[in-house]
Design a protein around this motif. Structure first.
Motif, PDB file in Angstrom:
ATOM      1  N   SER A  99       0.687  -1.105   0.211  1.00  8.91           N
ATOM      2  CA  SER A  99      -0.362   0.307  -0.033  1.00  8.91           C
ATOM      3  C   SER A  99       0.495   1.340  -0.066  1.00  8.91           C
ATOM      4  O   SER A  99       2.272   1.159   0.188  1.00  8.91           O
ATOM      5  N   GLU A 100      -0.305   2.136  -0.215  1.00 10.86           N
ATOM      6  CA  GLU A 100       1.507   3.642  -0.845  1.00 10.86           C
ATOM      7  C   GLU A 100       0.172   4.984  -0.356  1.00 10.86           C
ATOM      8  O   GLU A 100      -0.868   4.676  -0.424  1.00 10.86           O
ATOM      9  N   THR A 101       0.838   5.803   0.370  1.00 10.00           N
ATOM     10  CA  THR A 101      -0.501   7.073   0.616  1.00 10.00           C
ATOM     11  C   THR A 101       0.726   8.510   0.181  1.00 10.00           C
ATOM     12  O   THR A 101       2.221   7.937   0.366  1.00 10.00           O
ATOM     13  N   LEU A 102      -0.110   8.966  -0.083  1.00 14.27           N
ATOM     14  CA  LEU A 102       0.910  10.304  -0.769  1.00 14.27           C
ATOM     15  C   LEU A 102       0.387  11.332   0.057  1.00 14.27           C
ATOM     16  O   LEU A 102      -1.194  11.984  -0.250  1.00 14.27           O
ATOM     17  N   ASP A 103       0.692  12.443   1.164  1.00 13.89           N
ATOM     18  CA  ASP A 103       0.370  13.385   1.112  1.00 13.89           C
ATOM     19  C   ASP A 103       1.305  14.863   1.087  1.00 13.89           C
ATOM     20  O   ASP A 103       2.646  15.089   0.471  1.00 13.89           O
ATOM     21  N   LYS A 104       0.602  16.079   0.697  1.00 13.17           N
ATOM     22  CA  LYS A 104       0.849  17.520   0.266  1.00 13.17           C
ATOM     23  C   LYS A 104       0.582  18.309   1.371  1.00 13.17           C
ATOM     24  O   LYS A 104      -0.149  18.121   1.139  1.00 13.17           O
ATOM     25  N   GLY A 105       1.579  19.133   1.774  1.00 16.84           N
ATOM     26  CA  GLY A 105       1.288  20.006   2.404  1.00 16.84           C
ATOM     27  C   GLY A 105       1.977  21.122   3.223  1.00 16.84           C
ATOM     28  O   GLY A 105       2.807  20.356   3.629  1.00 16.84           O
ATOM     29  N   HIS A 106       1.503  21.886   3.689  1.00 18.53           N
ATOM     30  CA  HIS A 106       2.966  23.331   4.711  1.00 18.53           C
ATOM     31  C   HIS A 106       4.788  22.714   4.405  1.00 18.53           C
ATOM     32  O   HIS A 106       5.360  22.595   4.277  1.00 18.53           O
ATOM     33  N   GLY A 107       4.548  22.460   2.725  1.00 17.46           N
ATOM     34  CA  GLY A 107       5.456  23.069   2.322  1.00 17.46           C
ATOM     35  C   GLY A 107       6.357  21.471   1.388  1.00 17.46           C
ATOM     36  O   GLY A 107       7.441  21.550   1.419  1.00 17.46           O
TER      37      GLY A 107
ATOM     38  N   GLN B  47      10.067  15.115   0.999  1.00 15.07           N
ATOM     39  CA  GLN B  47      10.339  16.184   0.261  1.00 15.07           C
ATOM     40  C   GLN B  47      10.683  17.891   0.517  1.00 15.07           C
ATOM     41  O   GLN B  47       9.331  17.580   0.524  1.00 15.07           O
ATOM     42  N   ILE B  48      10.838  18.567   0.910  1.00 13.70           N
ATOM     43  CA  ILE B  48      10.791  19.498   1.793  1.00 13.70           C
ATOM     44  C   ILE B  48      11.724  20.357   0.300  1.00 13.70           C
ATOM     45  O   ILE B  48      12.687  20.586   0.528  1.00 13.70           O
ATOM     46  N   GLY B  49      11.506  21.411  -0.359  1.00 18.39           N
ATOM     47  CA  GLY B  49      11.928  22.654  -1.327  1.00 18.39           C
ATOM     48  C   GLY B  49      12.502  20.831  -2.216  1.00 18.39           C
ATOM     49  O   GLY B  49      12.149  20.293  -2.517  1.00 18.39           O
ATOM     50  N   ASN B  50      14.078  21.120  -2.428  1.00 19.83           N
ATOM     51  CA  ASN B  50      14.379  19.921  -3.263  1.00 19.83           C
ATOM     52  C   ASN B  50      15.271  18.928  -2.061  1.00 19.83           C
ATOM     53  O   ASN B  50      16.217  18.292  -2.953  1.00 19.83           O
ATOM     54  N   LYS B  51      15.274  19.405  -0.765  1.00 19.79           N
ATOM     55  CA  LYS B  51      15.938  17.862  -0.427  1.00 19.79           C
ATOM     56  C   LYS B  51      15.072  17.119   0.285  1.00 19.79           C
ATOM     57  O   LYS B  51      13.982  17.193   0.178  1.00 19.79           O
ATOM     58  N   VAL B  52      15.565  15.730  -0.263  1.00 22.41           N
ATOM     59  CA  VAL B  52      14.903  14.756  -0.008  1.00 22.41           C
ATOM     60  C   VAL B  52      15.371  13.428   0.851  1.00 22.41           C
ATOM     61  O   VAL B  52      16.469  13.610   1.543  1.00 22.41           O
ATOM     62  N   THR B  53      14.316  13.006   2.253  1.00 21.26           N
ATOM     63  CA  THR B  53      15.459  12.196   2.689  1.00 21.26           C
ATOM     64  C   THR B  53      14.007  11.310   3.418  1.00 21.26           C
ATOM     65  O   THR B  53      12.792  10.668   2.919  1.00 21.26           O
ATOM     66  N   THR B  54      15.258   9.268   3.548  1.00 24.70           N
ATOM     67  CA  THR B  54      14.092   8.237   3.350  1.00 24.70           C
ATOM     68  C   THR B  54      14.527   7.905   4.465  1.00 24.70           C
ATOM     69  O   THR B  54      15.385   7.905   4.919  1.00 24.70           O
TER      70      THR B  54
END
Length: 189
Positions: A39-47, A83-90
């Protein structure tokens, strides 16, 4: 659902990683043959954009050490890409479970747990300044954390005033009668 930390579940971690790597090239057609629920979810908000993916292994026959955990039903892996701006963390977390859950349910439970942890951390930081604490001794850090949580629980149960936890804490420090009243409210078993 129990989160595996560091090397506690190293065998489980290796198996989840292997299965996930097998599944990545064919996200649409390979889940059944690899015995994973996905399963997968995608949330967008607060930049920020946050993608959470869960793989739940339903067939534990490949885990020879599964018998070590009485009642073990499933193993799960959650990967969280933020992802916040150009920075991606995993972040990747592994879980062992004594109950059959779908991957969507695992994501929901983990998300709710993270929300509770974040809210608790915020309350402890505002009331007790935990982020400003410069203690470096690991035992002292853990002891202070336990005492702060205990004090937070005591102040939360105090319904005599409607003040913030921080103000209640300061009042107990300034007024010995108030401190005595709070400490006497602790039920010892």
């Amino acid at each position: 659902m129990f989160k595996c930390y560091q090397n506690e579940c190293s065998r489980v971690t290796r198996i989840c990683r292997w299965y996930k790597n097998q599944k990545i090239p064919d996200l649409c057609g390979g889940a059944e043959q690899l015995r994973f629920n996905y399963s997968e979810t995608l949330d967008k908000g607060h930049g920020r954009t946050e993608r959470r993916m869960a793989w739940v292994m339903e067939d534990l026959s490949d885990i020879t050490e599964a018998a070590k955990w009485e009642g073990l039903q499933q193993v799960a892996m959650i990967q969280r890409d933020r992802q916040i701006g150009n920075k991606v963390t995993t972040e990747v977390h592994y879980y062992i479970m004594s109950k059959q859950l779908s991957a969507a349910e695992v994501l929901d439970i983990a998300r709710k747990h993270w929300e509770v942890e974040n809210k608790l951390h915020w309350r402890l930081d505002v009331a007790f300044g935990e982020d400003k604490n410069q203690t470096t001794n690991n035992c002292a850090i853990e002891n202070f954390s336990i005492l702060n949580r205990l004090a937070l629980n005591i102040h939360t149960q105090d319904t005599e005033t409607n003040e913030s936890i921080k103000l209640k804490r300061l009042a107990a420090g300034w007024d010995n009668e108030k401190l005595e009243q709070l400490l006497s409210s602790i039920v010892l078993i």
